[in-house]
Design an enzyme around this catalytic site. Structure first.
Site, mmCIF file in Angstrom:
data_model
loop_
_atom_site.group_PDB
_atom_site.id
_atom_site.type_symbol
_atom_site.label_atom_id
_atom_site.label_comp_id
_atom_site.label_asym_id
_atom_site.label_seq_id
_atom_site.Cartn_x
_atom_site.Cartn_y
_atom_site.Cartn_z
ATOM 1 C CG MET A 1 63.993 92.825 90.807
ATOM 2 S SD MET A 1 64.246 92.548 92.581
ATOM 3 C CE MET A 1 62.837 91.489 92.951
ATOM 4 C CB ALA B 1 57.701 97.952 83.452
ATOM 5 C CG ASP C 1 61.030 106.459 78.313
ATOM 6 O OD1 ASP C 1 60.832 106.275 79.519
ATOM 7 O OD2 ASP C 1 61.783 105.752 77.620
ATOM 8 C CG ASP D 1 69.875 92.493 81.181
ATOM 9 O OD1 ASP D 1 69.228 92.796 80.159
ATOM 10 O OD2 ASP D 1 70.024 93.254 82.150
ATOM 11 C CD GLU E 1 70.481 99.685 79.820
ATOM 12 O OE1 GLU E 1 70.247 98.693 79.095
ATOM 13 O OE2 GLU E 1 69.799 100.726 79.771
ATOM 14 C CG PHE F 1 63.963 94.725 83.773
ATOM 15 C CD1 PHE F 1 64.302 95.299 84.985
ATOM 16 C CD2 PHE F 1 63.209 95.460 82.863
ATOM 17 C CE1 PHE F 1 63.900 96.582 85.293
ATOM 18 C CE2 PHE F 1 62.804 96.745 83.165
ATOM 19 C CZ PHE F 1 63.150 97.315 84.375
ATOM 20 C CG ASP G 1 57.656 104.506 76.968
ATOM 21 O OD1 ASP G 1 57.538 104.752 78.181
ATOM 22 O OD2 ASP G 1 58.753 104.475 76.382
ATOM 23 C CG ASP H 1 62.454 104.252 73.477
ATOM 24 O OD1 ASP H 1 61.886 104.219 74.583
ATOM 25 O OD2 ASP H 1 63.691 104.196 73.348
#
Length: 513
Positions: free
Chosen positions: A203, A199, A127, A164, A168, A197, A347, A343
């Site tokens: 968004m 996967a 990843d 969020d 980021e 958000f 995943d 991680d």
């Protein structure tokens, strides 16, 4: 009350279903060992079962009473001595020693099989975020679309990032505050509904429902996800924004597109940093015959730039959890043994499916539970040491398996002639088969007892070697096989003759039989 996801259809439910559906395959070495040990066990079992019939026929032909035939106790003792008990008794020690050696390298393995599989891994999936890169992507620039002011873009970006909690998202809020002093928000004018958000959606954002009935749907996310959102609201995606995205992607940056309702507002420039020294480590993996594949949710241009900088062999862009799982299954269907390093919760299915799933200690609980190894240092290049430990485990097991097989064959030719000295003999004298008793063991009973004692002692004596392991050498398989045959094969044939004879002498000296 508003239901956002039906029962069984949430992101976590899908992850659980994917993890439960994953199944690790047996390694070629594991399959070969099972076939070999099973075959030898069946051969020696048939040999032991057939002995009473041959002995009875021989004894009857010589006129010896039937009570001189082999007893059940003797047959069980012979079976224990002749089947591959040595390697069977040492397999656990070999596995534990491999786990201990990995623990010294700050890697926790849940089983010896995981380390064994690591020795055969030839494809490694990694990843990107947090594994190849540092993972803390920081917002460094707002790039507005045509007709949109820089402050308007920063304002919308901050609103979409207030809920969020990722690094980021926090960096976007901080950048907007630093550039335009955007801080507190008056919430009485509207009702805010935050969109987290996932996967799948790739968004996140917020819906602002004003008291006058107007609604602002602000989203930030991956290019294709925002394109579908805007076009679904009868908007269009500007060509200049695509040029900006392509330019940032070629630099290895991560562009996040910001949209409001059906209008593109601009792009957020996220800078990602590749971990130091990782390119050289991937070159080492390549020399070991391991192909590396980077998996990321970024667009193909960004993925290509990061892949080139990191030095991986291949990459999979815009990957969802299902795509990662499918890639691993495709590689496995081609006969490859796959390692996966990740991680995140997304995943987890791939980590569960991979033959070797290494979860970063800094990752989520789901990832750590799905994998069969945890790297306490969260260093993806630790796989090199994991592979070396796995190959050392395989070399150790190969050496001891060679010794065990040679040992069992030698015991067969040492014991059977000793207990067959009375066959075809008259009046209790030795028969013609006594010439095969080259070790001159005193009696059938002492021969069997000596073999049982030797069989128990040899396992104990080999435990230190199993725990220490054979020294790892990066050589070809043919060279390893030749060395094992020379050292452990010949040694396995010679040692039983010496050991059984020595024990037989001691038994008869003290008249224990």
């Amino acid at each position: 009350m508003k239901i956002t996801s039906e029962q069984g259809d949430t992101f976590l439910d899908r992850m659980i279903a994917l993890v439960e559906g994953a199944k690790r395959q047996k390694t070629p070495n594991e399959i070969a060992l099972i076939i070999l040990l099973s075959g030898l066990s069946i051969i020696f079992l048939l040999a032991i079962i057939s002995l009473p019939a041959f002995f009875k026929y021989s004894l009857d032909s010589a006129g010896t009473i039937g009570s001189s035939n082999l007893s059940v106790t003797v047959l069980i003792a012979l079976l224990v001595c002749l089947i591959p008990t040595t390697i069977g008794g040492l397999l656990s020690a070999i596995g534990i020693s491999g786990m201990d050696r990995l623990l010294k390298k700050n890697v926790i393995a849940t089983s010896g099989k995981a380390i064994e599989a690591a020795g055969d891994v030839d494809v490694l999936l990694l990843d990107k975020t947090g594994t190849i890169t540092l993972g803390n992507r920081m917002a460094t620039e707002f790039i507005p679309a045509e007709g949109v002011s820089l402050e308007e873009l920063a304002d919308a970006s901050q609103l979409a990032s207030l809920a969020d909690e990722t690094p980021e998202g926090r960096s976007i809020v901080i950048l907007a505050k630093e550039l335009f002093n955007l801080r507190g928000r008056e919430m009485h004018e509207y009702t805010s509904v935050f969109v987290p958000f996932t996967a799948q959606s790739r968004m996140s954002g917020v819906d602002l429902i004003y008291n006058n009935g107007n609604t602002r749907c602000i989203r930030k996310g991956a290019t294709e996800a925002i394109r579908k959102f805007v076009e679904g609201n009868d908007g269009f995606f500007p060509g200049k924004i695509m040029e900006t995205i392509s330019q940032l992607s070629r630099q290895g940056a991560t562009p996040l597109v910001v949209a409001e309702n059906n209008r593109i507002l601009g792009v957020i420039h996220l800078k990602d940093i590749v971990k130091g020294g990782i390119r050289q480590r991937f070159a080492q993996l390549r020399e070991m015959g391991i192909r590396t594949v980077m998996i990321t949710g970024d667009n193909p241009l960004t993925a290509a730039a990061i892949a080139a900088e990191a030095g991986v062999d291949d990459f999979l862009a815009e990957a969802k959890p299902e795509d990662k799982l499918e890639r691993i299954r495709n590689e496995q269907s081609k006969g490859h043994l796959v390692g996966m390093i990740g991680d995140g919760t997304n995943d987890a299915p791939a980590l569960a499916q991979a033959d070797v799933g290494i979860a970063m200690n800094t990752g989520t609980q789901a990832a750590r539970e799905a994998g069969n190894m945890v790297d306490l240092d969260s260093n993806p290049t630790k796989l090199i040491e994991v592979v070396e430990t796995g190959k050392q485990l395989l070399m150790t097991r190969g050496a001891l398996t060679t010794f065990s097989i040679a040992n069992d064959v030698a015991k067969y030719f040492a014991i059977i002639p000793a207990i067959a000295t009375s066959l075809y003999a008259y009046s209790g004298s030795e028969g013609p088969l006594s010439v095969l008793n080259i070790m001159k063991l005193a009696s059938p009973n002492s021969a069997i007892l000596s073999a049982v004692i030797f069989n128990a002692l040899i396992i104990i004596l080999l435990i230190p070697l199993a725990m220490k392991g054979v020294k790892y050498r990066p050589v070809a398989a043919n060279t390893i096989l030749a060395r094992n045959m020379l050292v452990y094969g010949i040694g396995g044939i010679i040692v039983p003759f010496i050991g059984i004879k020595a024990i037989d002498l001691i038994i008869n000296f003290f008249s224990l039989v």
